[in-house]
Write an enzyme that holds these catalytic residues in place. Structure first.
Site, PDB file in Angstrom:
ATOM      1  CG  MET A  89      -1.669  -1.185   1.300  1.00 12.03           C
ATOM      2  SD  MET A  89      -2.798  -1.610  -0.186  1.00 12.03           S
ATOM      3  CE  MET A  89      -4.152  -0.261   0.063  1.00 12.03           C
ATOM      4  CB  ILE A  92       7.338   2.307  -6.163  1.00  5.58           C
ATOM      5  CG1 ILE A  92       6.507   0.788  -6.023  1.00  5.58           C
ATOM      6  CG2 ILE A  92       8.906   1.858  -6.599  1.00  5.58           C
ATOM      7  CD1 ILE A  92       7.074  -0.033  -4.899  1.00  5.58           C
ATOM      8  CG  HIS A 108      -5.846  -1.055  -8.992  1.00  2.19           C
ATOM      9  ND1 HIS A 108      -5.786  -0.417  -7.650  1.00  2.19           N
ATOM     10  CD2 HIS A 108      -7.279  -0.477  -9.266  1.00  2.19           C
ATOM     11  CE1 HIS A 108      -6.748   0.140  -7.119  1.00  2.19           C
ATOM     12  NE2 HIS A 108      -7.621   0.335  -8.199  1.00  2.19           N
TER      13      HIS A 108
HETATM   14  C1  GRF Z   1      -5.794  -7.200  -3.752  1.00  2.00           C
HETATM   15  O1  GRF Z   1      -7.051  -6.947  -4.040  1.00  2.00           O
HETATM   16  C2  GRF Z   1      -4.834  -6.165  -4.844  1.00  2.00           C
HETATM   17  O2  GRF Z   1      -5.568  -6.188  -5.985  1.00  2.00           O
HETATM   18  C3  GRF Z   1      -4.660  -4.974  -4.030  1.00  2.00           C
HETATM   19  O3  GRF Z   1      -4.577  -5.308  -2.769  1.00  2.00           O
HETATM   20  C4  GRF Z   1      -5.252  -6.639  -2.774  1.00  2.00           C
HETATM   21  C5  GRF Z   1      -4.517  -7.572  -1.831  1.00  2.00           C
HETATM   22  O4  GRF Z   1      -5.167  -8.760  -1.440  1.00  2.00           O
HETATM   23  N1  GRF Z   1      -3.902  -4.222  -4.709  1.00  2.00           N
HETATM   24  P1  GRF Z   1      -4.182  -9.808  -0.763  1.00  2.00           P
HETATM   25  O5  GRF Z   1      -3.280  -9.741   0.202  1.00  2.00           O
HETATM   26  O6  GRF Z   1      -3.580 -10.448  -2.063  1.00  2.00           O
HETATM   27  O7  GRF Z   1      -5.268 -10.952  -0.514  1.00  2.00           O
END
Ligand code: GRF
Length: 189
Positions: A89, A92, A108
């Site tokens: 989150m 970069i 995403h």
């Molecule tokens: C996923 O929905 C991805 O698209 C987003 O963050 C979420 C991560 O989920 N960037 P996980 O930790 O892989 O279950």
């Protein structure tokens, strides 16, 4: 054993981490999980797969450049040439972007450019769209703005709950992301 070495950056549940690890013939070895939350569930998953974990706390560093420099040294030591973001989150910064041009990708949970940033599924649900989806894209210095590699649509049904929609979107992510990685790496061999 593959010649190509990669790292996954993730901070959450790790379902995409797991999907990548379980892909047959991924054409690379996942050498390292980089995680910025010491209690993230993805760490347990990495340990189950025997993947080395680098957990860091951004708050103890003066700047993003400082911690990215440490990450870069670790990535180079592991001969990592690709980075896959999967629920990491943070933006970069230039240190990693310059070290890995067009070699950092992200998944995403929306059809970008719609609903970038946090809670993309909730944003789409609240907006009442009939179709949302999943996007794999290259990472640049913006929030989910890099060039799109692949997208898959997911319908939003009239009686959907956010939980059901999230589940269907994640199922699509778990197929699309490992597939995109494999296709990109075909050109490396
Ligand atoms: C996923 O929905 C991805 O698209 C987003 O963050 C979420 C991560 O989920 N960037 P996980 O930790 O892989 O279950």
């Amino acid at each position: 054993m593959n010649n190509v070495k990669a790292a996954i950056f993730a901070s959450g549940a790790g379902s995409n981490f797991q999907a990548i690890m379980e892909k047959d013939d991924l054409l690379c070895d996942i050498e390292l999980l980089v995680c910025d939350k010491h209690d993230a569930a993805v760490i347990d998953r990495a340990e189950q797969f025997g993947v080395s974990v680098l957990v860091f706390d951004p708050k103890v560093f003066d700047s993003k450049a400082d911690y990215e420099q440490i990450l870069l040294e670790r990535l180079r030591a592991a001969r990592v040439t690709w980075v896959f973001l999967a629920g990491y989150m943070r933006l970069i910064g230039p240190i990693l972007l310059n070290a890995y041009p067009n070699r950092i990708i992200n998944i995403h949970p929306s059809l970008l450019p719609d609903f970038p940033g946090k809670d993309a599924i909730g944003q789409a649900y609240q907006a009442g769209v009939k179709t949302t989806g999943v996007t794999a894209h290259y990472v640049d210095d913006g929030i989910d703005t890099g060039p799109i590699i692949a997208q898959r649509k997911v319908s939003v049904f009239p009686d959907d709950t956010i939980e059901r929609l999230t589940e269907r979107i994640q199922q699509v992510e778990h197929t699309l992301y490992p597939h995109v990685i494999q296709q990109l790496l075909k050109y490396e061999e």
